[in-house]
Scaffold this motif. Structure first.
Motif, PDB file in Angstrom:
ATOM      1  N   PHE A 178     -10.224   5.388   3.311  1.00  0.00           N
ATOM      2  CA  PHE A 178      -9.152   4.754   3.106  1.00  0.00           C
ATOM      3  C   PHE A 178      -9.256   3.464   4.180  1.00  0.00           C
ATOM      4  CE2 PHE A 178      -4.763   3.090   4.126  1.00  0.00           C
ATOM      5  CZ  PHE A 178      -4.398   2.613   2.834  1.00  0.00           C
TER       6      PHE A 178
ATOM      7  N   CYS B  30      -6.914   1.438  -0.449  1.00  0.00           N
ATOM      8  CA  CYS B  30      -6.258   2.059  -1.760  1.00  0.00           C
ATOM      9  C   CYS B  30      -7.636   2.153  -2.797  1.00  0.00           C
ATOM     10  CB  CYS B  30      -5.183   1.641  -2.472  1.00  0.00           C
ATOM     11  SG  CYS B  30      -3.614   1.816  -1.620  1.00  0.00           S
TER      12      CYS B  30
ATOM     13  N   GLU C 224       0.912  -1.428   0.007  1.00  0.00           N
ATOM     14  CA  GLU C 224      -0.086   0.107  -0.037  1.00  0.00           C
ATOM     15  C   GLU C 224       0.822   1.084  -0.098  1.00  0.00           C
ATOM     16  OE1 GLU C 224      -4.111  -1.486   2.581  1.00  0.00           O
ATOM     17  OE2 GLU C 224      -2.332  -0.821   3.556  1.00  0.00           O
TER      18      GLU C 224
ATOM     19  N   ALA D 270      -3.658  10.586  -1.872  1.00  0.00           N
ATOM     20  CA  ALA D 270      -2.464   9.794  -1.539  1.00  0.00           C
ATOM     21  C   ALA D 270      -1.602  10.269  -0.408  1.00  0.00           C
ATOM     22  CB  ALA D 270      -1.649   9.412  -2.704  1.00  0.00           C
TER      23      ALA D 270
ATOM     24  N   GLU E 145       2.252   1.983  -3.555  1.00  0.00           N
ATOM     25  CA  GLU E 145       1.258   2.382  -4.544  1.00  0.00           C
ATOM     26  C   GLU E 145       1.013   3.669  -4.108  1.00  0.00           C
ATOM     27  OE1 GLU E 145      -3.230   1.410  -5.929  1.00  0.00           O
ATOM     28  OE2 GLU E 145      -2.393   0.036  -4.487  1.00  0.00           O
ATOM     29  N   LEU E 146       0.952   4.132  -2.965  1.00  0.00           N
ATOM     30  CA  LEU E 146       0.629   5.416  -2.526  1.00  0.00           C
ATOM     31  C   LEU E 146       1.515   6.432  -2.947  1.00  0.00           C
ATOM     32  CD1 LEU E 146      -1.335   4.941   1.026  1.00  0.00           C
ATOM     33  CD2 LEU E 146      -2.333   5.610  -1.020  1.00  0.00           C
TER      34      LEU E 146
END
Length: 375
Positions: A72, A77, A18, A39, A21-22
């Motif tokens: 979230f 996500c 995670e 994000a 990805e953020l």
């Protein structure tokens, strides 16, 4: 009966996947601005920051932080992405949109410095209206370009705090004057007569003009009243600046402290000027940071003067130009309105810090992309 307590912010703990990805969403140039902001909110929350601290760091609304923190926590996500909207299905998928955004940000057409709707439509095969919707959704405006300048003054922070503190809490009974000069103002006359405005047609003027000399305006703005002390001179030297300081001395009371906000320009620090200031112990000089003229409030007066009197004015001699400037100053002083300074030094320094962080991230990404491409 006990009152209701404030609901604690949802705790955010990220997995390695995670976080990766953020961080990608927050730093990639092709990420939508809104998604990148979400994000960054979650990444800040994962550091243990409270909502108020995230608001101060990112400059977003408190409700926005709370909403995306809850989203979230419930959907991870996937909850950060916009939900599908009702209506006809899209004809362009996410990958095609992402590619259009990437090309807008990272490429330019062969025959221009920036994309237009038509050139991007031709390059992608989509309709101009489709490109318009994509650009609008991602807040992309290739036709616009803005300028910036970061001060390199090593005392930037100290000077900002000094001057902003002077604006927001001036010493009691002191006179605070923002001083500067607008040099080389041109007396311009159009080559052909002006065509006045009429219904359905704006005012028209020829694009070429005749020059009739220049003048330089020295001005001091009283931040408390909005009144202007101003005088035009034929030249722009230390001699003229010293004469203007004498004019300020003549029209200001001797029993009051005088605080001058001005830049460190060469004509402001000659031996004659230093000697003049040394003989007036009730005068205090506050120097603006190098390359930060925006902090001097008299610049706002100069901008108004240019917009309202000079830019569209017709002046066939420097005397006409000086008379027009003097008339404008008299009009301002007849009904003065001080500018209202609203941003604290902390707000300004935080905004500069955010800009530097974004600029640094962009530079690192460009270096990485260049290295990966082998150029």
């Amino acid at each position: 009966m006990a009152g209701r307590g404030r609901v604690a912010a949802v705790s955010i703990i990220l997995t390695d996947a995670e976080r990766q990805e953020l961080e990608g969403l927050a730093n990639r140039r092709k990420t939508a601005q809104g998604l990148a902001r979400r994000a960054r909110i979650i990444l800040a929350a994962s550091e243990g920051l409270q909502n108020k601290e995230i608001v101060e760091r990112l400059g977003v609304d408190a409700n926005t932080v709370s909403r995306w923190r809850r989203r979230f926590a419930s959907a991870r996500c996937a909850g950060l992405y916009d939900e599908p909207r009702s209506g006809a299905p899209r004809k362009i998928d996410d990958d095609a949109i992402a590619e259009t955004v990437r090309r807008t940000l990272e490429e330019t057409p062969a025959n221009a410095t920036h994309w237009s709707l038509r050139s991007m439509a031709s390059a992608t095969g989509y309709a101009p209206s489709t490109i318009h919707r994509i650009w609008k959704a991602f807040s992309l405006q290739p036709h616009r370009s803005e300028t910036f300048k970061l001060s390199t003054d090593p005392l930037f922070v100290d000077k900002v705090r000094d001057i902003v503190g002077l604006y927001m809490a001036p010493p009691e009974k002191a006179l605070v004057l923002c001083v500067d000069e607008k040099s080389q103002i041109q007396a311009l006359d159009r080559s052909q007569p002006l065509l006045p405005m009429r219904p359905g047609q704006p005012e028209r003027r020829s694009h070429d003009y005749k020059r009739h000399g220049t003048t330089s305006l020295f001005a001091a703005l009283d931040i408390a009243t909005g009144k202007i002390i101003g005088k035009c001179y034929a030249r722009h030297r230390a001699k003229e600046f010293l004469n203007f300081l004498r004019e300020i001395d003549r029209v200001t009371p001797n029993e009051r402290e005088v605080h001058l906000v001005m830049d460190n320009y060469a004509t402001h620090k000659t031996a004659a000027i230093r000697a003049f200031l040394a003989k007036r112990p009730h005068w205090y000089v506050h120097l603006t940071p190098t390359g930060a003229s925006w902090i001097n409030q008299v610049e706002r007066f100069f901008a108004n003067l240019t917009e309202r009197q000079i830019r569209r004015g017709v002046h066939r001699s420097t005397q006409e130009l000086q008379e027009a400037i003097d008339a404008y100053i008299k009009t301002v002083n007849a009904d003065p309105k001080p500018f209202r300074w609203t941003r604290s030094a902390d707000d300004i320094l935080a905004a500069v810090n955010r800009f530097c962080l974004r600029t640094n991230q962009t530079a690192k990404m460009q270096i990485t992309q260049t290295s990966e491409s082998g150029h």
